[in-house]
Design a protein around this motif. Structure first.
Motif: not given
Length: 199
Positions: A24, A49, A77, A79, A105-106, A135
């Motif tokens: 992240v 996270y 993944r 983000a 992914d996000l 999103c």
């Protein structure tokens, strides 16, 4: 007198070798370093996270994308979470990753904007790049710093059909300010609506 801080170095976490959880990137705005570090960054790491790195919105876009690209190359993944001006930078990083054919992914944008859309971005920061799978765009109508006074100008839009984009609006009568949107500690200071819909 307002003191403009120099860009801070990224706050990288201590992650065990071989860690394969999500990567992240958390990006703060102009004067949001301490606020993000004490609240959003701490909350994300404590929520599992662990590999969350905090960057300034002035940190080079390509450098943030490089860190995320490395994780994506290891089939992890990725983000991006952006607060205030960091929300616009989050979209810019996602665009850079699109040019590298990397899926994000996000993307989460929180209070990204206010007053006017800064011309220096050179693109529409209210349009989720096509490589973003999901999103989420959070803004408060009571936030004079992080939302446009014309509500429709705060809305994130999809760039292609089938793309998941959600705008989460905190009504003006909730009285949620720019700062209260990201207060996570202590528990007694967390706005109940923010706890239910954002955190």
């Amino acid at each position: 007198m307002i003191r403009i801080p120099f860009p801070q170095a990224p706050d990288y976490p201590a992650v065990e070798p071989g860690f394969n959880g999500p990567k992240v990137a958390a990006i703060h705005g102009l004067m949001g370093h301490d606020l993000m570090r004490k609240h959003l960054l701490r909350m994300m790491r404590e929520s599992g996270y662990h590999d969350t790195t905090m960057y300034s919105h002035l940190h080079p876009t390509k450098a943030i994308a490089d860190d995320l690209s490395e994780a994506a190359g290891a089939n992890r993944r990725i983000a991006i979470v952006g607060y205030s001006q960091g929300g616009f930078e989050a979209i810019k990083v996602a665009r850079e990753l699109a040019w590298r054919n990397i899926t994000v992914d996000l993307v989460v944008t929180i209070a990204a904007g206010g007053l006017t859309l800064p011309a220096q971005w050179g693109f529409n920061p209210r349009k989720a790049p096509a490589n973003v799978s999901r999103c989420l765009n959070f803004f408060s109508e009571g936030d004079r710093l992080g939302s446009d006074q014309k509500p429709e100008r705060n809305l994130m839009k999809a760039s292609q059909s089938g793309q998941y984009v959600e705008n989460i609006v905190f009504p003006k009568d909730e009285h949620i300010s720019h700062i209260r949107l990201v207060i996570c500690y202590p528990e007694s200071r967390v706005h109940p609506t923010v706890r239910a819909r954002l955190l």
